[in-house]
Write a protein that holds these residues in place. Structure first.
Motif, mmCIF file in Angstrom:
data_model
loop_
_atom_site.group_PDB
_atom_site.id
_atom_site.type_symbol
_atom_site.label_atom_id
_atom_site.label_comp_id
_atom_site.label_asym_id
_atom_site.label_seq_id
_atom_site.Cartn_x
_atom_site.Cartn_y
_atom_site.Cartn_z
ATOM 1 N N VAL A 87 0.843 -1.196 0.000
ATOM 2 C CA VAL A 87 0.000 0.000 0.000
ATOM 3 C C VAL A 87 0.877 1.245 0.000
ATOM 4 C CG1 VAL A 87 -1.935 -1.133 1.167
ATOM 5 C CG2 VAL A 87 -0.236 0.093 2.510
ATOM 6 N N CYS A 88 0.294 2.321 -0.456
ATOM 7 C CA CYS A 88 0.960 3.617 -0.462
ATOM 8 C C CYS A 88 0.103 4.594 0.342
ATOM 9 C CB CYS A 88 1.105 4.143 -1.885
ATOM 10 S SG CYS A 88 2.124 3.118 -2.949
ATOM 11 N N ARG A 89 0.744 5.607 0.878
ATOM 12 C CA ARG A 89 0.024 6.713 1.495
ATOM 13 C C ARG A 89 0.054 7.851 0.483
ATOM 14 N NH1 ARG A 89 -1.848 6.876 6.154
ATOM 15 N NH2 ARG A 89 -0.382 5.382 7.054
ATOM 16 N N ARG A 90 -1.129 8.382 0.188
ATOM 17 C CA ARG A 90 -1.230 9.439 -0.816
ATOM 18 C C ARG A 90 -0.509 10.704 -0.357
ATOM 19 N NH1 ARG A 90 -4.504 8.587 -4.925
ATOM 20 N NH2 ARG A 90 -4.881 10.797 -5.248
ATOM 21 N N GLY A 91 0.357 11.211 -1.229
ATOM 22 C CA GLY A 91 1.099 12.425 -0.924
ATOM 23 C C GLY A 91 0.458 13.682 -1.469
ATOM 24 N N LYS A 92 -0.590 13.519 -2.278
ATOM 25 C CA LYS A 92 -1.253 14.663 -2.905
ATOM 26 C C LYS A 92 -2.757 14.480 -2.843
ATOM 27 C CE LYS A 92 2.479 15.477 -6.205
ATOM 28 N NZ LYS A 92 2.857 15.486 -7.627
ATOM 29 N N GLU A 93 -3.474 15.571 -3.010
ATOM 30 C CA GLU A 93 -4.932 15.511 -3.126
ATOM 31 C C GLU A 93 -5.303 14.907 -4.471
ATOM 32 O OE1 GLU A 93 -6.932 15.943 -0.774
ATOM 33 O OE2 GLU A 93 -5.747 17.089 0.652
ATOM 34 N N PRO A 94 -6.419 14.254 -4.573
ATOM 35 C CA PRO A 94 -7.430 14.111 -3.528
ATOM 36 C C PRO A 94 -7.054 13.029 -2.513
ATOM 37 C CG PRO A 94 -8.161 13.026 -5.542
ATOM 38 C CD PRO A 94 -6.851 13.698 -5.861
ATOM 39 N N ALA A 95 -7.646 13.142 -1.347
ATOM 40 C CA ALA A 95 -7.487 12.169 -0.254
ATOM 41 C C ALA A 95 -6.052 12.071 0.244
ATOM 42 C CB ALA A 95 -8.044 10.809 -0.656
ATOM 43 N N LYS A 96 -5.339 13.180 0.245
ATOM 44 C CA LYS A 96 -3.959 13.214 0.731
ATOM 45 C C LYS A 96 -3.886 12.640 2.147
ATOM 46 C CE LYS A 96 -0.133 16.362 1.638
ATOM 47 N NZ LYS A 96 0.316 17.761 1.555
ATOM 48 N N GLY A 97 -2.882 11.788 2.376
ATOM 49 C CA GLY A 97 -2.663 11.209 3.691
ATOM 50 C C GLY A 97 -3.366 9.887 3.930
ATOM 51 N N THR A 98 -4.293 9.501 3.048
ATOM 52 C CA THR A 98 -4.997 8.230 3.211
ATOM 53 C C THR A 98 -4.239 7.127 2.475
ATOM 54 O OG1 THR A 98 -6.399 8.563 1.268
ATOM 55 C CG2 THR A 98 -7.230 9.407 3.377
ATOM 56 N N LEU A 99 -4.635 5.893 2.735
ATOM 57 C CA LEU A 99 -4.002 4.762 2.069
ATOM 58 C C LEU A 99 -4.528 4.615 0.648
ATOM 59 C CD1 LEU A 99 -3.930 2.074 4.912
ATOM 60 C CD2 LEU A 99 -2.189 3.756 4.279
ATOM 61 N N ASP A 100 -3.709 3.962 -0.179
ATOM 62 C CA ASP A 100 -4.049 3.761 -1.582
ATOM 63 C C ASP A 100 -3.301 2.535 -2.084
ATOM 64 O OD1 ASP A 100 -5.156 4.252 -4.073
ATOM 65 O OD2 ASP A 100 -4.072 6.124 -4.425
ATOM 66 N N LEU A 101 -3.714 2.041 -3.219
ATOM 67 C CA LEU A 101 -2.949 1.026 -3.932
ATOM 68 C C LEU A 101 -2.055 1.748 -4.933
ATOM 69 C CD1 LEU A 101 -5.751 -1.589 -4.749
ATOM 70 C CD2 LEU A 101 -4.033 -1.705 -2.932
ATOM 71 N N PRO A 102 -0.884 1.202 -5.255
ATOM 72 C CA PRO A 102 -0.073 1.845 -6.289
ATOM 73 C C PRO A 102 -0.808 1.823 -7.625
ATOM 74 C CG PRO A 102 1.010 -0.158 -5.445
ATOM 75 C CD PRO A 102 -0.276 -0.001 -4.711
ATOM 76 N N GLY A 103 -0.683 2.898 -8.371
ATOM 77 C CA GLY A 103 -1.338 2.992 -9.673
ATOM 78 C C GLY A 103 -1.567 4.435 -10.045
ATOM 79 N N GLY A 104 -2.307 4.639 -11.118
ATOM 80 C CA GLY A 104 -2.590 5.998 -11.560
ATOM 81 C C GLY A 104 -3.157 6.002 -12.966
ATOM 82 N N PHE A 105 -3.178 7.178 -13.565
ATOM 83 C CA PHE A 105 -3.780 7.350 -14.877
ATOM 84 C C PHE A 105 -2.928 6.744 -15.979
ATOM 85 C CE2 PHE A 105 -6.063 10.593 -12.514
ATOM 86 C CZ PHE A 105 -7.351 10.366 -12.963
ATOM 87 N N ARG A 131 -13.018 6.032 -3.277
ATOM 88 C CA ARG A 131 -14.165 5.121 -3.268
ATOM 89 C C ARG A 131 -13.918 3.862 -4.086
ATOM 90 N NH1 ARG A 131 -17.935 3.658 -6.443
ATOM 91 N NH2 ARG A 131 -17.375 5.146 -8.043
ATOM 92 N N SER A 132 -13.347 4.009 -5.273
ATOM 93 C CA SER A 132 -13.140 2.835 -6.123
ATOM 94 C C SER A 132 -12.133 1.869 -5.510
ATOM 95 C CB SER A 132 -12.700 3.249 -7.526
ATOM 96 O OG SER A 132 -11.445 3.891 -7.480
ATOM 97 N N ILE A 133 -11.147 2.370 -4.810
ATOM 98 C CA ILE A 133 -10.155 1.514 -4.153
ATOM 99 C C ILE A 133 -10.828 0.746 -3.018
ATOM 100 C CG2 ILE A 133 -7.993 1.444 -2.858
ATOM 101 C CD1 ILE A 133 -7.571 2.204 -5.807
ATOM 102 N N ARG A 134 -11.658 1.426 -2.236
ATOM 103 C CA ARG A 134 -12.386 0.737 -1.158
ATOM 104 C C ARG A 134 -13.252 -0.383 -1.723
ATOM 105 N NH1 ARG A 134 -13.097 6.169 0.478
ATOM 106 N NH2 ARG A 134 -15.264 6.137 -0.229
ATOM 107 N N HIS A 135 -13.961 -0.084 -2.796
ATOM 108 C CA HIS A 135 -14.822 -1.088 -3.420
ATOM 109 C C HIS A 135 -13.989 -2.263 -3.950
ATOM 110 C CE1 HIS A 135 -18.453 -2.561 -5.330
ATOM 111 N NE2 HIS A 135 -17.767 -2.729 -6.444
ATOM 112 N N ALA A 136 -12.870 -1.964 -4.575
ATOM 113 C CA ALA A 136 -12.000 -3.015 -5.109
ATOM 114 C C ALA A 136 -11.438 -3.899 -3.993
ATOM 115 C CB ALA A 136 -10.859 -2.392 -5.908
#
Length: 170
Positions: free
Chosen positions: A56-74, A159-164
């Motif tokens: 997992v990664c911690r988001r360094g930018k908005e949106p949702a800065k500071g929350t957990l995330d999966l690695p990925g992007g556009f 939201r999509s990460i939570r659902h996934a």
């Protein structure tokens, strides 16, 4: 702010007669140009190590800065989703993907620069070499391995990460 609020003028001729055509498009009454607001492509990776931990990664930018995330992007222009996930994982974690398998997709709304951007988030299960450690870079403030028992979707900001996560761990 949504699509209808921000796009007030035709991007082709500049006319202010750029009216709603249907729920996903606008049409210029002056030049006939039709613009469809189709989703942007995004990817995210489920990377599990040999201990069964999730990267997992911690988001360094908005949106949702500071929350957990999966690695990925556009996904970039002229890039496949598979190329995009390999690039994004490398940029955010420094890790090289050695195997990648498509899982599923989730539609999402991604708030960026004050605009609600529709996205189609594609999820992959990826493998990296055993024993490698991630190093946060790009827009990831932190990367770490999280035991499956500590994966709580409500700690993830998008939201999509939570659902996934619900789909992956069901």
């Amino acid at each position: 702010m949504n699509f209808d609020e921000i796009f007030q003028f035709c991007p082709k001729c500049g006319s202010k007669h750029f009216e709603k055509n249907n729920e996903k498009s606008r049409k210029c009454d002056n030049c006939g140009f039709v613009y469809y607001m189709n989703p942007s492509s995004s990817t995210a990776a489920f990377i599990i190590n040999d201990k069964g931990e999730l990267l997992v990664c911690r988001r360094g930018k908005e949106p949702a800065k500071g929350t957990l995330d999966l690695p990925g992007g556009f996904v970039d222009f002229n890039e496949t989703a598979e190329e995009g996930i390999v690039r994004e994982v490398k940029e955010e974690t420094g890790l090289e993907i050695k195997d990648c398998r498509y899982l599923f997709s989730v539609p999402n709304i991604y708030r960026y620069s004050g605009l609600d951007v529709p996205t189609l988030d594609m999820f992959y299960e990826c493998r990296v070499p055993d024993g490698v450690e991630p190093k946060a870079a790009d827009d990831a403030a932190e990367c770490f391995w999280l035991p499956a028992s500590d994966v709580h979707p409500e700690l993830f900001g998008l939201r999509s990460i939570r659902h996934a996560l619900y789909l992956y761990y069901k």
